[in-house]
Structure formats: C-alpha cells, structure tokens
Design an enzyme around this catalytic site. Structure first.
Site, PDB file in Angstrom:
ATOM      1  N   GLN A  22      -2.352   5.344   2.712  1.00  0.00           N
ATOM      2  CA  GLN A  22      -1.282   4.351   2.821  1.00  0.00           C
ATOM      3  C   GLN A  22      -1.265   3.783   4.242  1.00  0.00           C
ATOM      4  O   GLN A  22      -0.520   2.850   4.530  1.00  0.00           O
ATOM      5  CB  GLN A  22       0.068   5.001   2.534  1.00  0.00           C
ATOM      6  CG  GLN A  22       0.188   5.595   1.142  1.00  0.00           C
ATOM      7  CD  GLN A  22       1.449   6.454   1.016  1.00  0.00           C
ATOM      8  OE1 GLN A  22       2.535   5.958   0.758  1.00  0.00           O
ATOM      9  NE2 GLN A  22       1.298   7.755   1.202  1.00  0.00           N
ATOM     10  N   HIS A  59      -2.354   0.069   1.376  1.00  0.00           N
ATOM     11  CA  HIS A  59      -1.284  -0.765   1.953  1.00  0.00           C
ATOM     12  C   HIS A  59      -1.823  -1.786   2.955  1.00  0.00           C
ATOM     13  O   HIS A  59      -1.080  -2.264   3.816  1.00  0.00           O
ATOM     14  CB  HIS A  59      -0.199   0.116   2.592  1.00  0.00           C
ATOM     15  CG  HIS A  59       0.645   0.836   1.567  1.00  0.00           C
ATOM     16  ND1 HIS A  59       1.515   1.854   1.881  1.00  0.00           N
ATOM     17  CD2 HIS A  59       0.747   0.660   0.215  1.00  0.00           C
ATOM     18  CE1 HIS A  59       2.115   2.278   0.767  1.00  0.00           C
ATOM     19  NE2 HIS A  59       1.658   1.578  -0.246  1.00  0.00           N
ATOM     20  N   TYR A 108       4.899  -6.087  14.354  1.00  0.00           N
ATOM     21  CA  TYR A 108       3.499  -5.808  14.001  1.00  0.00           C
ATOM     22  C   TYR A 108       2.567  -5.959  15.206  1.00  0.00           C
ATOM     23  O   TYR A 108       1.538  -5.272  15.278  1.00  0.00           O
ATOM     24  CB  TYR A 108       3.065  -6.639  12.784  1.00  0.00           C
ATOM     25  CG  TYR A 108       3.631  -6.008  11.538  1.00  0.00           C
ATOM     26  CD1 TYR A 108       3.037  -4.880  10.986  1.00  0.00           C
ATOM     27  CD2 TYR A 108       4.812  -6.477  10.969  1.00  0.00           C
ATOM     28  CE1 TYR A 108       3.583  -4.240   9.883  1.00  0.00           C
ATOM     29  CE2 TYR A 108       5.365  -5.851   9.861  1.00  0.00           C
ATOM     30  CZ  TYR A 108       4.746  -4.729   9.320  1.00  0.00           C
ATOM     31  OH  TYR A 108       5.285  -4.082   8.236  1.00  0.00           O
ATOM     32  N   CYS A 123      -6.884 -23.571   9.632  1.00  0.00           N
ATOM     33  CA  CYS A 123      -6.022 -24.717   9.311  1.00  0.00           C
ATOM     34  C   CYS A 123      -4.823 -24.854  10.236  1.00  0.00           C
ATOM     35  O   CYS A 123      -4.074 -25.821  10.131  1.00  0.00           O
ATOM     36  CB  CYS A 123      -5.563 -24.647   7.854  1.00  0.00           C
ATOM     37  SG  CYS A 123      -4.256 -23.428   7.588  1.00  0.00           S
ATOM     38  N   VAL A 156      -2.292   1.890   7.726  1.00  0.00           N
ATOM     39  CA  VAL A 156      -2.826   0.548   7.978  1.00  0.00           C
ATOM     40  C   VAL A 156      -3.456   0.472   9.372  1.00  0.00           C
ATOM     41  O   VAL A 156      -3.790  -0.609   9.844  1.00  0.00           O
ATOM     42  CB  VAL A 156      -1.689  -0.504   7.857  1.00  0.00           C
ATOM     43  CG1 VAL A 156      -1.137  -0.550   6.441  1.00  0.00           C
ATOM     44  CG2 VAL A 156      -0.544  -0.228   8.841  1.00  0.00           C
TER      45      VAL A 156
HETATM   46  C1  BJW Z   1       3.108  15.352   9.225  1.00  0.00           C
HETATM   47  C2  BJW Z   1       2.788  15.318  10.598  1.00  0.00           C
HETATM   48  C3  BJW Z   1       1.668  16.074  11.017  1.00  0.00           C
HETATM   49  C4  BJW Z   1       4.502  14.077  10.286  1.00  0.00           C
HETATM   50  N1  BJW Z   1       0.989  16.794  10.089  1.00  0.00           N
HETATM   51  N2  BJW Z   1       2.427  16.084   8.342  1.00  0.00           N
HETATM   52  C5  BJW Z   1      10.318   3.294  -8.374  1.00  0.00           C
HETATM   53  C6  BJW Z   1       9.092   3.393  -8.976  1.00  0.00           C
HETATM   54  C7  BJW Z   1       8.032   2.592  -8.566  1.00  0.00           C
HETATM   55  C8  BJW Z   1       8.183   1.688  -7.531  1.00  0.00           C
HETATM   56  C9  BJW Z   1       9.407   1.580  -6.936  1.00  0.00           C
HETATM   57  C10 BJW Z   1      10.469   2.349  -7.371  1.00  0.00           C
HETATM   58  N3  BJW Z   1      11.535   2.001  -6.628  1.00  0.00           N
HETATM   59  C11 BJW Z   1      11.155   1.056  -5.761  1.00  0.00           C
HETATM   60  C12 BJW Z   1       9.869   0.788  -5.916  1.00  0.00           C
HETATM   61  C13 BJW Z   1       9.089  -0.155  -5.147  1.00  0.00           C
HETATM   62  C14 BJW Z   1       8.677   0.270  -3.757  1.00  0.00           C
HETATM   63  C15 BJW Z   1       9.060   1.703  -3.402  1.00  0.00           C
HETATM   64  O1  BJW Z   1       8.323   2.642  -3.598  1.00  0.00           O
HETATM   65  N4  BJW Z   1      10.209   1.888  -2.802  1.00  0.00           N
HETATM   66  C16 BJW Z   1      10.675   3.228  -2.424  1.00  0.00           C
HETATM   67  C17 BJW Z   1      11.419   3.143  -1.109  1.00  0.00           C
HETATM   68  C18 BJW Z   1      11.439   3.826  -3.555  1.00  0.00           C
HETATM   69  N5  BJW Z   1       7.246   0.140  -3.687  1.00  0.00           N
HETATM   70  C19 BJW Z   1       6.688  -1.039  -3.472  1.00  0.00           C
HETATM   71  O2  BJW Z   1       7.348  -2.042  -3.307  1.00  0.00           O
HETATM   72  C20 BJW Z   1       5.177  -1.069  -3.448  1.00  0.00           C
HETATM   73  N6  BJW Z   1       4.735  -2.047  -4.360  1.00  0.00           N
HETATM   74  C21 BJW Z   1       4.936  -1.947  -5.676  1.00  0.00           C
HETATM   75  O3  BJW Z   1       5.551  -1.017  -6.184  1.00  0.00           O
HETATM   76  O4  BJW Z   1       4.373  -2.976  -6.395  1.00  0.00           O
HETATM   77  C22 BJW Z   1       4.670  -3.080  -7.770  1.00  0.00           C
HETATM   78  C23 BJW Z   1       3.844  -2.227  -8.677  1.00  0.00           C
HETATM   79  C24 BJW Z   1       4.092  -2.279  -9.999  1.00  0.00           C
HETATM   80  C25 BJW Z   1       3.381  -1.499 -10.875  1.00  0.00           C
HETATM   81  C26 BJW Z   1       2.383  -0.666 -10.421  1.00  0.00           C
HETATM   82  C27 BJW Z   1       2.130  -0.616  -9.109  1.00  0.00           C
HETATM   83  C28 BJW Z   1       2.843  -1.406  -8.239  1.00  0.00           C
HETATM   84  C29 BJW Z   1       4.690  -1.456  -2.075  1.00  0.00           C
HETATM   85  C30 BJW Z   1       5.022  -0.428  -1.053  1.00  0.00           C
HETATM   86  C31 BJW Z   1       4.660  -0.940   0.325  1.00  0.00           C
HETATM   87  C32 BJW Z   1       5.062   0.060   1.410  1.00  0.00           C
HETATM   88  N7  BJW Z   1       4.918  -0.562   2.659  1.00  0.00           N
HETATM   89  C33 BJW Z   1       5.060   0.242   3.870  1.00  0.00           C
HETATM   90  C34 BJW Z   1       4.874  -0.687   5.057  1.00  0.00           C
HETATM   91  C35 BJW Z   1       3.402  -1.097   5.171  1.00  0.00           C
HETATM   92  C36 BJW Z   1       3.146  -1.925   6.366  1.00  0.00           C
HETATM   93  C37 BJW Z   1       3.472  -1.197   7.623  1.00  0.00           C
HETATM   94  O5  BJW Z   1       2.804  -0.183   7.944  1.00  0.00           O
HETATM   95  O6  BJW Z   1       4.393  -1.628   8.270  1.00  0.00           O
HETATM   96  O7  BJW Z   1       4.080   1.289   3.868  1.00  0.00           O
HETATM   97  S1  BJW Z   1       6.604   1.139   3.967  1.00  0.00           S
HETATM   98  C38 BJW Z   1       5.916   2.569   4.706  1.00  0.00           C
HETATM   99  O8  BJW Z   1       6.067   3.690   3.780  1.00  0.00           O
HETATM  100  C39 BJW Z   1       4.415   2.302   4.840  1.00  0.00           C
HETATM  101  C40 BJW Z   1       3.837   3.627   4.420  1.00  0.00           C
HETATM  102  O9  BJW Z   1       2.504   3.463   4.005  1.00  0.00           O
HETATM  103  C41 BJW Z   1       4.773   4.085   3.327  1.00  0.00           C
HETATM  104  C42 BJW Z   1       4.743   5.556   3.071  1.00  0.00           C
HETATM  105  O10 BJW Z   1       5.238   6.275   4.158  1.00  0.00           O
HETATM  106  P1  BJW Z   1       4.508   7.636   4.578  1.00  0.00           P
HETATM  107  O11 BJW Z   1       3.136   7.341   4.974  1.00  0.00           O
HETATM  108  O12 BJW Z   1       4.721   8.655   3.545  1.00  0.00           O
HETATM  109  O13 BJW Z   1       5.299   7.980   5.947  1.00  0.00           O
HETATM  110  P2  BJW Z   1       6.672   8.784   6.142  1.00  0.00           P
HETATM  111  O14 BJW Z   1       7.121   8.517   7.518  1.00  0.00           O
HETATM  112  O15 BJW Z   1       7.618   8.510   5.042  1.00  0.00           O
HETATM  113  O16 BJW Z   1       6.252  10.312   6.011  1.00  0.00           O
HETATM  114  C43 BJW Z   1       5.434  10.938   6.980  1.00  0.00           C
HETATM  115  C44 BJW Z   1       5.208  12.375   6.524  1.00  0.00           C
HETATM  116  O17 BJW Z   1       4.290  12.967   7.418  1.00  0.00           O
HETATM  117  C45 BJW Z   1       6.465  13.241   6.533  1.00  0.00           C
HETATM  118  O18 BJW Z   1       6.518  13.951   5.311  1.00  0.00           O
HETATM  119  C46 BJW Z   1       6.250  14.207   7.708  1.00  0.00           C
HETATM  120  O19 BJW Z   1       6.809  15.500   7.477  1.00  0.00           O
HETATM  121  C47 BJW Z   1       4.753  14.268   7.762  1.00  0.00           C
HETATM  122  N8  BJW Z   1       4.164  14.559   9.077  1.00  0.00           N
HETATM  123  N9  BJW Z   1       3.668  14.521  11.232  1.00  0.00           N
HETATM  124  C48 BJW Z   1       1.397  16.778   8.802  1.00  0.00           C
HETATM  125  N10 BJW Z   1       1.267  16.099  12.297  1.00  0.00           N
HETATM  126 ZN    ZN Z   2      -5.193 -21.370   7.048  1.00  0.00          ZN
END
Ligand code: BJW
Ligand code: ZN
Length: 285
Positions: free
Chosen positions: A110, A142, A68, A197, A112
C-alpha cells in the site's frame, strides 16, 4: 491464539507454493517515513478527508500539493531498511533458500514511497541474475508519490518524476507541513504543471474513493496464495484489509508482523509482535 514459533513458521514458509506479503506504512517506519494512524501518524495531525480525496484536491490543490511535496522530499531522503531487503530476498531465486524453489512470491504494498522498488533494484543488482517474471514480484496498489498525472483528461500524460523540488513554487513549503500549518493562500501558479500541455498535475497516488491499481491481478494472486505475510499495516483500509482474511478463509496461513498486537494479529496463525525491520530478517531467516 496465534503462534510466535519461528521454527514452525519456517516449516510453513518452506512448504508454501504461493506466498504473498501485504505491506503498509510500518514497513517504511524505520526508514523515517511517518505512518498514518499510529503515534506520530499523519492522520493524527491532518484530516485524511481534507488531503487524500479527489474532492479535497478539487477544493484546494495548493494544500494537497504542499502535503505531497513534503512526502516526496521525505521519501527521496529515505533509504530502504532491513525489512524491505528481507522481502526483496524472497523475490530472488538464487538466494531464496527459505522457500521452495518452484514457489512464487508477490509483495502487494500500500506504500507509495518507492522504497520497495529501490530495495528490489539494489538487491537485483547485487544478485546479478534476472528474476523470474511469470508473476510480478511487486504491486504498488496505492500508486506512487513520484507518478505525476495531468488533470486534463484529454491529455492524460503521466510521468515518473523524482525532481527535488518538483517545482520552484513548492520549494521550502515542506516546513509548513512540519509546523502543521499549510499555507491556504499558496497560488495555483506555484503548483506543478504538465510537461505536455501545461495543465495542473496531481500526485499519482490512490485517494479514498478511487480505485486501487492492479485489482484484477491482485485478486488472482490472492485467490491462489497459501501463505500471507501481513507487514506493518493497521489493516483498516479496503480492499487491502481483506486480503489476509481471504487467504485464511481459503485454508492458507496468515502471519502478521506488526509493532502492535492488533485485531489482525489476534486472528492470525502466526503473530510476530515488534519492529518488522528486526523481525522479518530474523524470522524469514
Ligand atoms: C509497524 C512499525 C514497525 C508501525 N514494524 N509495524 C468498507 C469496505 C470496502 C471499502 C470501504 C469500506 N468503507 C470505506 C471503504 C472505502 C475506503 C476505505 O477503506 N476506507 C476505510 C477508512 C474504511 N477505501 C477506498 O476508498 C479505496 N478504494 C476503494 O475502495 O475503491 C473501491 C473498490 C470497490 C470494489 C473493490 C475494490 C475497490 C482506496 C483507499 C486509498 C487509501 N489511500 C491512502 C492514501 C494514499 C496516498 C498517500 O500515501 O497519501 O493510503 S490512506 C492511507 O491508508 C494510505 C495507506 O496506504 C493506507 C493504509 O494505511 P497503513 O499502511 O495500514 O498505515 P497505518 O498508519 O494505518 O498503519 C501502520 C501500521 O504499522 C500500524 O499497525 C503500526 O502498528 C505498524 N507499525 N511501525 C512493524 N517498525
Ligand atoms: Zn497534460
């Protein structure tokens, strides 16, 4: 088949009342911030479960902080790109000629990296007019790389901290991430401590298994949305991945802006395939 007809899309944009954009890492790719899952993506080099879960942090906070710290330094060096500004433009009444004057716009990101807030701030400074605050323009579901949270629940202090480096003990460790060799021995004494703290702090981002922010508000906004732009996200992480589907199911329009013709693009009403930093300014007008 989704349409790529810009004129047809603009008609929908102009007649929509409640517009949302759901953004992901691709929005910031042109600013030099690596994505997670694509070519060069961080989860291709690093195991997400070893770095982006509460248990990974508990097991080895040094590894997680090195990762990070690298991400913070990269985000501090980056500048918002044309895609961030195209979305900022939708938020500010004086220049929202492409949309109905009484429409709302919320960016649910999403990301950060603080680039959307920075784009909005500089846009707002240029506009010189206070944007309407009935509904938030931006929700960072996020969390934020620059929120630093105390791990001692009794303290609970959180601060917005853009120091570079965040602490002396992490200075230079970003090279380990670049070389794909994190230092497993980096002592916990080298990690950032709470200013109130003295306990260990953690990055204020939402890890797998943690509850994303603003979920109730997001649900309300998604429920009434009649147009959803899906920008630069693989739509693989929940609950964010559900929002476009929900808008489509309630009769709204979905428009995907992505490099790749992925599954969510194929299911959309409109798909603009290519770099969002080119397409968003061009298509939104
Ligand atoms: C371009 C481009 C250009 C490139 N122009 N395009 C089933 C159902 C529901 C939930 C789950 C489930 N199974 C598992 C879960 C839980 C889990 C989850 O979803 N897991 C999956 C892997 C399946 N989710 C969670 O745990 C979340 N919490 C949760 O569900 O809580 C419980 C709850 C209960 C009830 C209701 C609601 C909630 C929390 C998820 C936290 C994700 N954290 C991260 C890290 C954050 C910190 C950090 O930055 O390090 O977040 S993981 C990572 O993935 C980060 C991102 O925000 C997230 C999404 O990724 P993103 O942004 O889509 O990036 P990429 O790389 O995947 O895609 C990039 C895209 O851009 C590509 O398509 C490219 O083609 C495109 N692109 N250049 C246009 N120039
Ligand atoms: Zn503290």
């Amino acid at each position: 088949m989704p349409s790529a007809d810009i004129e047809a899309f603009r008609k929908v944009l102009a007649s929509s009342k409640h517009i949302i954009a759901v953004a992901g890492a691709g929005l910031s790719a042109a600013s030099g911030i690596p994505t997670f899952r694509g070519a060069g993506g961080m989860w291709r080099k690093y195991d997400a479960m070893s770095l982006a879960t509460p248990s990974a942090f508990k097991k080895n906070p040094s590894l997680v902080w090195q990762f990070y710290h690298y991400r913070r330094e990269a985000a501090l060096k980056a500048e918002p790109n044309a895609a961030h500004y195209a979305l900022s433009r939708l938020s500010f009444p004086p220049i929202r000629q492409q949309v109905a004057p009484d429409s709302t716009f919320t960016l649910i990101t999403q990301n950060v990296d603080n680039l959307s807030p920075r784009a909005n701030e500089s846009f707002f400074a240029e506009c010189g007019e206070v944007p309407s605050t009935d509904q938030p323009h931006l929700l960072e579901m996020h969390g934020r790389l620059f929120d630093v949270k105390c791990t001692d629940k009794a303290c609970g202090h959180t601060e917005f901290n853009t120091d570079s480096p965040i602490c002396e003990g992490l200075r230079g460790t970003e090279q380990f991430v670049q070389r794909q060799h994190l230092d497993p021995e980096l002592p916990a004494d080298n990690l950032p401590k709470c200013s109130q703290c003295g306990a260990l702090t953690r990055p204020g981002v939402v890890w797998f298994g943690e509850m994303p922010h603003h979920l109730d508000l997001i649900s309300e906004i998604v429920d009434k949305a009649d147009l959803c732009l899906v920008v630069g996200t693989s739509s693989t992480v929940y609950p964010a991945a559900n929002y476009a589907y929900a808008v489509g199911m309630s009769g709204g329009t979905v428009a995907v802006f992505n490099f790749e013709d992925n599954e969510s693009a194929q299911d959309a009403d409109f798909a603009f395939i290519g770099p969002c930093e080119d397409l968003l300014p061009q298509v939104l007008g």
